[in-house]
Design an enzyme around this catalytic site. Structure first.
Site, mmCIF file in Angstrom:
data_model
loop_
_atom_site.group_PDB
_atom_site.id
_atom_site.type_symbol
_atom_site.label_atom_id
_atom_site.label_comp_id
_atom_site.label_asym_id
_atom_site.label_seq_id
_atom_site.Cartn_x
_atom_site.Cartn_y
_atom_site.Cartn_z
ATOM 1 N N TRP A 131 28.708 49.441 47.301
ATOM 2 C CA TRP A 131 30.167 48.517 46.741
ATOM 3 C C TRP A 131 29.806 50.152 45.258
ATOM 4 O O TRP A 131 31.632 50.072 45.271
ATOM 5 C CB TRP A 131 29.197 47.918 44.931
ATOM 6 C CG TRP A 131 30.650 47.974 44.002
ATOM 7 C CD1 TRP A 131 30.494 48.752 43.179
ATOM 8 C CD2 TRP A 131 31.462 47.715 44.146
ATOM 9 N NE1 TRP A 131 31.286 48.191 42.020
ATOM 10 C CE2 TRP A 131 32.244 47.059 42.648
ATOM 11 C CE3 TRP A 131 32.050 46.216 45.093
ATOM 12 C CZ2 TRP A 131 33.402 46.446 42.662
ATOM 13 C CZ3 TRP A 131 33.788 45.719 44.701
ATOM 14 C CH2 TRP A 131 34.160 45.733 43.332
ATOM 15 N N GLU A 163 35.521 42.918 46.346
ATOM 16 C CA GLU A 163 34.295 41.931 47.077
ATOM 17 C C GLU A 163 34.554 41.673 48.604
ATOM 18 O O GLU A 163 33.826 42.747 49.099
ATOM 19 C CB GLU A 163 33.872 40.846 46.064
ATOM 20 C CG GLU A 163 33.930 41.453 44.513
ATOM 21 C CD GLU A 163 32.835 41.714 44.050
ATOM 22 O OE1 GLU A 163 31.870 42.590 45.031
ATOM 23 O OE2 GLU A 163 32.265 42.632 42.966
ATOM 24 N N TYR A 221 30.872 51.897 35.005
ATOM 25 C CA TYR A 221 31.439 49.867 35.748
ATOM 26 C C TYR A 221 30.420 48.802 35.033
ATOM 27 O O TYR A 221 30.527 48.307 34.657
ATOM 28 C CB TYR A 221 31.243 50.280 37.156
ATOM 29 C CG TYR A 221 31.460 48.374 37.854
ATOM 30 C CD1 TYR A 221 32.786 48.241 37.773
ATOM 31 C CD2 TYR A 221 30.290 48.077 38.513
ATOM 32 C CE1 TYR A 221 32.456 46.960 38.500
ATOM 33 C CE2 TYR A 221 30.368 47.223 39.385
ATOM 34 C CZ TYR A 221 31.777 46.991 39.234
ATOM 35 O OH TYR A 221 31.484 45.401 39.375
#
Length: 205
Positions: free
Chosen positions: A68, A60, A38
């Site tokens: 995350w 988000e 990522y």
């Protein structure tokens, strides 16, 4: 080298939040390899398109209060559950879809976040093509900040994310606080918070 950088098993320096586990992901820090992918391929790269940005905004929002990596590892399940984050499709979700999503162990089963995602999709569906993209990118800083040297130099919010949050809330969007919007700005390349010494910082100039 800054303690906020890590040298991976490939010998490359990255922002420390990616972790430092070898491939494949192993305990005690599962997810590091996914984080590296990522970091290297997505985070901080310029992203455009209403659908892509709606997905970022939605994920988000789901991340609020969670790590995350939890969202990142569930992203394939989220995409399947939310029709690839096609705003037009999600806007048509009804009570049956909410029940289906609440029963889906592959995603974050938070009713408020699920309902907000559907509500947000309906707002996007009512916008012109490209309008969400233009709106979000209108809050990108007009000039770059000095590159951060440590994680402590990276803000949680900025005046731009405050303004973006206010603008989206005014339009009726939910789960779009300033911290969420700044995370989106980082992820979508509206700001570049790769640390000095990270290979991506060197590659991007």
């Amino acid at each position: 080298m800054s303690t906020d950088l890590r040298i991976g098993p490939d010998g490359i320096a990255r922002c420390a939040w990616v972790g430092d586990d070898p491939e494949p992901d192993t305990a005690p820090r599962p997810g590091a390899a996914e984080y590296r992918r990522y970091h290297d391929d997505e985070w901080g790269r310029r992203l455009h398109g209403d659908r892509a940005l709606f997905e970022k905004l939605s994920l988000e929002g789901f991340q609020a209060g969670l790590s995350w990596i939890t969202i990142l590892r569930k992203r394939p399940a989220f995409r399947a559950a939310f029709a690839g984050f096609d705003p037009a499709a999600v806007a048509r979700f009804d009570d049956g879809d909410i029940a289906r999503l609440m029963a889906d162990a592959g995603i974050v089963r938070n009713r408020a976040k699920i309902e907000a995602t559907i509500s947000n999709a309906r707002i996007v569906e009512g916008m012109d093509d490209g309008e969400l993209d233009a709106l979000l990118w209108s809050f990108a800083p007009s000039r770059p900040r000095p590159r951060p040297r440590s994680l402590g130099d990276v803000p949680a919010t900025t005046p731009e994310s405050d303004a973006a949050s206010t603008a989206l809330r005014t339009r009726g969007f939910r789960f779009v606080g300033s911290t969420t919007l700044y995370a989106l700005m980082q992820s979508a390349g509206m700001v570049d918070d790769h640390l000095e010494g990270c290979w991506r910082a060197a590659a991007d100039g």
